[in-house]
Design an enzyme around this catalytic site. Structure first.
Site, PDB file in Angstrom:
ATOM      1  N   GLY A 285       0.838  -1.112   0.073  1.00  0.00           N
ATOM      2  CA  GLY A 285       0.152  -0.040  -0.125  1.00  0.00           C
ATOM      3  C   GLY A 285       0.849   1.201   0.144  1.00  0.00           C
TER       4      GLY A 285
ATOM      5  N   HIS B 211       4.561   1.583  -7.880  1.00  0.00           N
ATOM      6  CA  HIS B 211       3.562   0.379  -7.908  1.00  0.00           C
ATOM      7  C   HIS B 211       2.613   0.555  -9.149  1.00  0.00           C
ATOM      8  CE1 HIS B 211       4.072   1.310  -3.447  1.00  0.00           C
ATOM      9  NE2 HIS B 211       4.255   0.211  -3.461  1.00  0.00           N
TER      10      HIS B 211
ATOM     11  N   GLN C 292       7.917  -9.498   8.129  1.00  0.00           N
ATOM     12  CA  GLN C 292       9.278  -8.923   7.222  1.00  0.00           C
ATOM     13  C   GLN C 292       9.783  -7.596   7.931  1.00  0.00           C
ATOM     14  OE1 GLN C 292       7.000  -8.369   3.535  1.00  0.00           O
ATOM     15  NE2 GLN C 292       8.387  -6.619   3.150  1.00  0.00           N
TER      16      GLN C 292
ATOM     17  N   GLY D  76       9.096  -5.144  -8.773  1.00  0.00           N
ATOM     18  CA  GLY D  76       9.948  -3.852  -8.937  1.00  0.00           C
ATOM     19  C   GLY D  76      11.541  -4.295  -8.665  1.00  0.00           C
TER      20      GLY D  76
ATOM     21  N   ASP E  57      13.672  -3.277  -5.315  1.00  0.00           N
ATOM     22  CA  ASP E  57      13.784  -4.210  -4.505  1.00  0.00           C
ATOM     23  C   ASP E  57      14.812  -5.411  -5.037  1.00  0.00           C
ATOM     24  OD1 ASP E  57      12.108  -3.297  -1.805  1.00  0.00           O
ATOM     25  OD2 ASP E  57      11.292  -2.869  -3.552  1.00  0.00           O
TER      26      ASP E  57
ATOM     27  N   SER F 212       9.300   5.737  -3.165  1.00  0.00           N
ATOM     28  CA  SER F 212       9.061   4.684  -1.992  1.00  0.00           C
ATOM     29  C   SER F 212       7.968   4.914  -1.312  1.00  0.00           C
ATOM     30  CB  SER F 212      10.448   4.269  -1.238  1.00  0.00           C
ATOM     31  OG  SER F 212      10.060   3.856  -0.229  1.00  0.00           O
TER      32      SER F 212
ATOM     33  N   ARG G 130       8.075   4.984   1.738  1.00  0.00           N
ATOM     34  CA  ARG G 130       8.727   5.554   2.813  1.00  0.00           C
ATOM     35  C   ARG G 130       9.103   7.086   2.551  1.00  0.00           C
ATOM     36  NH1 ARG G 130      10.398   0.273   3.269  1.00  0.00           N
ATOM     37  NH2 ARG G 130      10.188  -0.632   5.391  1.00  0.00           N
TER      38      ARG G 130
HETATM   39  P1  AMP Z   1       6.271  -2.208  -1.474  1.00  0.00           P
HETATM   40  O1  AMP Z   1       4.788  -1.747  -1.460  1.00  0.00           O
HETATM   41  O2  AMP Z   1       7.054  -1.370  -1.067  1.00  0.00           O
HETATM   42  O3  AMP Z   1       6.238  -3.817  -0.918  1.00  0.00           O
HETATM   43  O4  AMP Z   1       6.523  -2.704  -3.207  1.00  0.00           O
HETATM   44  C1  AMP Z   1       5.362  -3.401  -3.832  1.00  0.00           C
HETATM   45  C2  AMP Z   1       5.913  -3.536  -5.280  1.00  0.00           C
HETATM   46  O5  AMP Z   1       6.458  -2.274  -5.893  1.00  0.00           O
HETATM   47  C3  AMP Z   1       7.383  -4.254  -5.151  1.00  0.00           C
HETATM   48  O6  AMP Z   1       7.787  -5.185  -6.011  1.00  0.00           O
HETATM   49  C4  AMP Z   1       8.678  -3.189  -5.354  1.00  0.00           C
HETATM   50  O7  AMP Z   1       9.864  -3.403  -5.887  1.00  0.00           O
HETATM   51  C5  AMP Z   1       7.853  -2.343  -6.246  1.00  0.00           C
HETATM   52  N1  AMP Z   1       8.351  -0.815  -6.275  1.00  0.00           N
HETATM   53  C6  AMP Z   1       8.422  -0.235  -5.105  1.00  0.00           C
HETATM   54  N2  AMP Z   1       8.923   0.958  -5.341  1.00  0.00           N
HETATM   55  C7  AMP Z   1       9.278   0.952  -6.720  1.00  0.00           C
HETATM   56  C8  AMP Z   1       9.799   1.685  -7.726  1.00  0.00           C
HETATM   57  N3  AMP Z   1      10.128   3.162  -7.372  1.00  0.00           N
HETATM   58  N4  AMP Z   1       9.601   1.500  -9.007  1.00  0.00           N
HETATM   59  C9  AMP Z   1       9.256   0.334  -9.493  1.00  0.00           C
HETATM   60  N5  AMP Z   1       8.694  -0.606  -8.584  1.00  0.00           N
HETATM   61  C10 AMP Z   1       8.667  -0.189  -7.084  1.00  0.00           C
END
Ligand code: AMP
Length: 283
Positions: free
Chosen positions: A32, A38, A62, A150, A153, A188, A190
């Protein structure tokens, strides 16, 4: 119109019907607080699959740092609107109890060995065990034809590649490029937690990685890593955890800069109390 499932059984039933009807299912799991990174996964899934499923689940297992978990941004209502507008067909939005009916103890039987001991693994004890656990559970529930993840990561993608091999399933992992802000900061969830001044300084992480890429041929590996860390540490609010130049497939260290194939530089740094990661493909 997006269909939201909070119950695993109902989601499975719906997906089985779609698969029996010959539909190709794409899946983009998230925690989220959605941004354009995303949404790039959703767009790729829409391009390559008949049905795009996503999930929003902040996976407690995690998070090595419980404060990070508590402070993880929650924008679910807005996220749903965005996912709907971007053509997501299905959203899995379970509670922790729904995903972990028997509790959140570690359950993964696979040994990822080296992969989980370096870079993020070295700094975040148990993180990748938690990631493997949740991705394994989500793959069992959704059984997608393709999972979209993505490159942001990078190590996580390597882990999921290995997880898919261990599980001997047919799901294909599609690794999508990093989406960045105009100044180069990798998007991100964050980033929302950065104050204005911290946000300004946070670009040093991507700049340090860019610097490594540019100077790869001109210095030895240890010096490149050291100097990139110094660049970060000399920036206000910033502290490097690691900068590591590695083989893109095995994630083993690169012996020397005569190697000009399959090389990535991985980095992590604190900006204030917010820990950011990024990476850049060198070759
Ligand atoms: P997360 O919500 O941070 O767990 O990310 C969910 C998915 O989105 C993961 O596969 C991440 O690698 C991808 N993701 C997060 N940030 C980016 C970004 N800046 N560019 C591309 N994919 C991303």
């Amino acid at each position: 119109m997006i269909q939201i499932f909070t119950k695993t059984n109902e989601l499975k039933k719906h997906l089985t019907q779609l698969k029996n009807g010959g539909k190709i299912i794409g899946f983009a799991p998230t925690m989220g607080a959605l941004h354009n990174g995303h949404l790039s996964l959703i767009a790729q899934s829409n391009n390559q699959c008949d049905i795009t499923a996503s999930s929003i689940f902040v996976n407690p297992t995690q998070f090595d740092n419980k404060e990070d978990l508590v402070k993880y941004p929650d924008t679910t209502r807005k996220d749903i609107t965005i996912l709907d507008a971007k053509g997501t067909d299905i959203l899995y939005l379970p509670t922790v109890e729904e995903v972990y009916p028997d509790g959140t103890k570690p359950t993964i039987d696979f040994d990822f060995g080296y992969l989980t001991t370096i870079a993020e693994g070295a700094y975040r004890a148990g993180h990748f065990e938690g990631v493997a656990q949740i991705v394994s559970i989500l793959l069992d529930i959704v059984t997608p034809h393709k999972i979209f993840m993505g490159q942001k990561d990078f190590q996580q993608c390597a882990l999921v590649h290995q997880l898919i091999r261990f599980k001997q399933i047919d799901t294909e992992i599609v690794v999508c490029p990093i989406i960045r802000e105009a100044d180069g900061l990798a998007m991100s969830s964050r980033n929302m937690r950065l104050g204005d001044q911290e946000r300004e300084k946070a670009i040093i992480l991507s700049q340090a990685l860019q610097w490594v890429k540019k100077n790869y041929a001109n210095a030895n590996i240890a010096d490149l890593e050291e100097q990139a860390k110094t660049m970060i540490n000399e920036t206000e609010f910033c502290k490097a955890d690691y900068i590591e130049i590695r083989d893109r497939t095995t994630l083993k260290p690169i012996a020397d800069n005569s190697i000009k194939d399959n090389v990535v530089v991985l980095g992590a740094a604190y900006v204030g109390t917010v820990r950011l990661i990024d990476n850049m493909i060198i070759f």
